[in-house]
Design a protein around this motif. Structure first.
Motif, PDB file in Angstrom:
ATOM      1  N   HIS A 163      18.792 -44.683  10.201  1.00 21.70           N
ATOM      2  CA  HIS A 163      19.283 -43.335  10.506  1.00 21.70           C
ATOM      3  C   HIS A 163      20.779 -43.378  10.779  1.00 21.70           C
ATOM      4  N   LEU A 164      21.387 -42.207  10.710  1.00 21.73           N
ATOM      5  CA  LEU A 164      22.804 -42.076  10.974  1.00 21.73           C
ATOM      6  C   LEU A 164      23.067 -42.047  12.475  1.00 21.73           C
ATOM      7  N   PHE A 165      24.168 -42.678  12.891  1.00 23.65           N
ATOM      8  CA  PHE A 165      24.629 -42.517  14.261  1.00 23.65           C
ATOM      9  C   PHE A 165      25.366 -41.178  14.391  1.00 23.65           C
ATOM     10  N   GLU A 166      25.703 -40.821  15.632  1.00 22.12           N
ATOM     11  CA  GLU A 166      26.359 -39.540  15.902  1.00 22.12           C
ATOM     12  C   GLU A 166      27.722 -39.791  16.556  1.00 22.12           C
ATOM     13  N   PRO A 167      28.740 -40.068  15.750  1.00 19.95           N
ATOM     14  CA  PRO A 167      30.052 -40.391  16.309  1.00 19.95           C
ATOM     15  C   PRO A 167      30.637 -39.291  17.182  1.00 19.95           C
ATOM     16  N   GLY A 172      37.576 -40.431   8.625  1.00 19.00           N
ATOM     17  CA  GLY A 172      37.895 -40.540   7.203  1.00 19.00           C
ATOM     18  C   GLY A 172      36.759 -40.140   6.282  1.00 19.00           C
ATOM     19  N   GLY A 173      35.636 -39.691   6.844  1.00 18.70           N
ATOM     20  CA  GLY A 173      34.528 -39.199   6.030  1.00 18.70           C
ATOM     21  C   GLY A 173      33.438 -40.214   5.724  1.00 18.70           C
ATOM     22  N   TRP A 174      33.536 -41.408   6.299  1.00 22.14           N
ATOM     23  CA  TRP A 174      32.519 -42.425   6.064  1.00 22.14           C
ATOM     24  C   TRP A 174      31.363 -42.283   7.047  1.00 22.14           C
ATOM     25  N   GLU A 175      30.176 -42.706   6.617  1.00 25.95           N
ATOM     26  CA  GLU A 175      28.980 -42.632   7.457  1.00 25.95           C
ATOM     27  C   GLU A 175      28.793 -43.929   8.253  1.00 25.95           C
TER      28      GLU A 175
END
Length: 316
Positions: A154-158, A209-212
């Motif tokens: 899953h994606l983290f939430e920066p 910068g738009g990276w996941e």
């Protein structure tokens, strides 16, 4: 260019390095992966160069084992040197107390290939304790880079500062060069200065910068925790040091009009947390190790806006 570089920043890690290198030498399912290992000596005073030379003499020829030196102490500087020296498309960081599972390299490379928008990703970090941790340790174990986030990627939430630590982190080198300054504001713990956050700062720039930023449960490392890291003399400065980075991190992706509000909210929010902590634990705040850690963390967070100005003045 190689597929992957495994970088091991170390400071006086001669005693710890052999076990890490043995784990890397025993990696499986890497027949179709071109990779290397770099040991980054962060101005050590022990015999780290001798240890690396001994391993180079008996290391597999198809997996380069290299040594480089970074004189400026601080994990941020060591990691930056690793990025610059690396020949891999991906760079995976292992601290000198991280033991990789046998398929860590294979899992790291596979995930990067499958997730082209991933600028960085991490996996499970399981604590390997010399002694039993204190009661209620689970409340603070993430601050010692012990993390498990389930069995699904899953994606983290920066934007909420929910990010992985630098231990076991894999980055896409292209993303790093595109987004991360060569010199971060937070440089890592050095000597008695325990201010951390350099790993989060780099990840926030990648996010900007738009990276996941991803969690990959197929990657697993074990983080060796010696007895001294579970004692008050280590834990309380650690808590405060992590807290001192809070405001700096929240400023990375903030617009100028948001910064005064972040400054104010950080102070008021931590005043509230400190008050709640005293109410909850009453006279146990300083005698209970876990609550004492939380207090130091909140206190450091409260001071973090002023720490920014302190650093600016110091660097003039």
């Amino acid at each position: 260019m190689l597929d992957l570089t495994v970088a091991i920043p170390t400071y006086n890690g001669a005693d710890r390095l052999p076990l890490i290198l043995e784990k890397l030498r025993s990696q499986i399912n890497t027949e179709n992966i071109s990779w290397e290992v770099i040991v980054v000596d962060n101005n050590s005073s022990d015999n780290i160069t001798e240890v690396v030379k001994n391993y180079q003499a008996k290391w597999p020829e198809n997996i380069p084992l290299r040594y480089c030196f970074e004189a400026e102490q601080g994990l941020a500087f060591a990691r930056q040197r690793a990025i610059e020296e690396s020949k891999g498309y991906f760079v995976g960081f292992l601290d000198d107390d991280n033991l990789a599972e046998a398929d860590w390299v294979a899992a790291a490379f596979k995930f990067g290939q499958e997730h082209q928008k991933a600028g960085a990703y991490n996996g499970k970090i399981i604590g390997n304790f010399e002694v039993n941790p204190p009661e209620n340790f689970n409340k603070i174990k993430p601050y010692l880079a012990i993390r498990e986030h389930g069995s699904q990627p899953h994606l983290f939430e920066p934007e909420k500062l929910r990010l992985p630590p630098g231990a076991g982190l894999v980055i896409r080198k292209q993303a790093w060069f595109e987004c991360v300054p060569s010199r971060l504001a937070l440089t890592g713990r050095v000597g008695k200065v325990m201010v951390a956050g350099e790993d989060y700062e780099a990840l926030l720039y990648l996010h900007k910068g738009g990276w996941e930023i991803w969690y990959n449960p197929a990657m697993c490392i074990y983080h060796k925790i010696p007895k001294k890291r579970l004692e008050r003399d280590y834990l309380l400065p650690l808590g405060k040091g992590i807290g001192l980075a809070t405001c700096q991190l929240r400023m990375v992706n903030a617009k100028n009009w948001q910064k005064p509000w972040i400054f104010t909210r950080t102070i008021l929010g931590n005043l509230r947390r400190i008050t709640q902590l005293f109410i909850k634990y009453r006279g146990q705040v300083k005698t209970n190790l876990i609550s004492a850690f939380e207090l130091e963390y909140f206190w450091g967070s409260l001071l973090s806006p002023f720490y920014i100005f302190y650093k600016l003045g110091k660097n003039k």
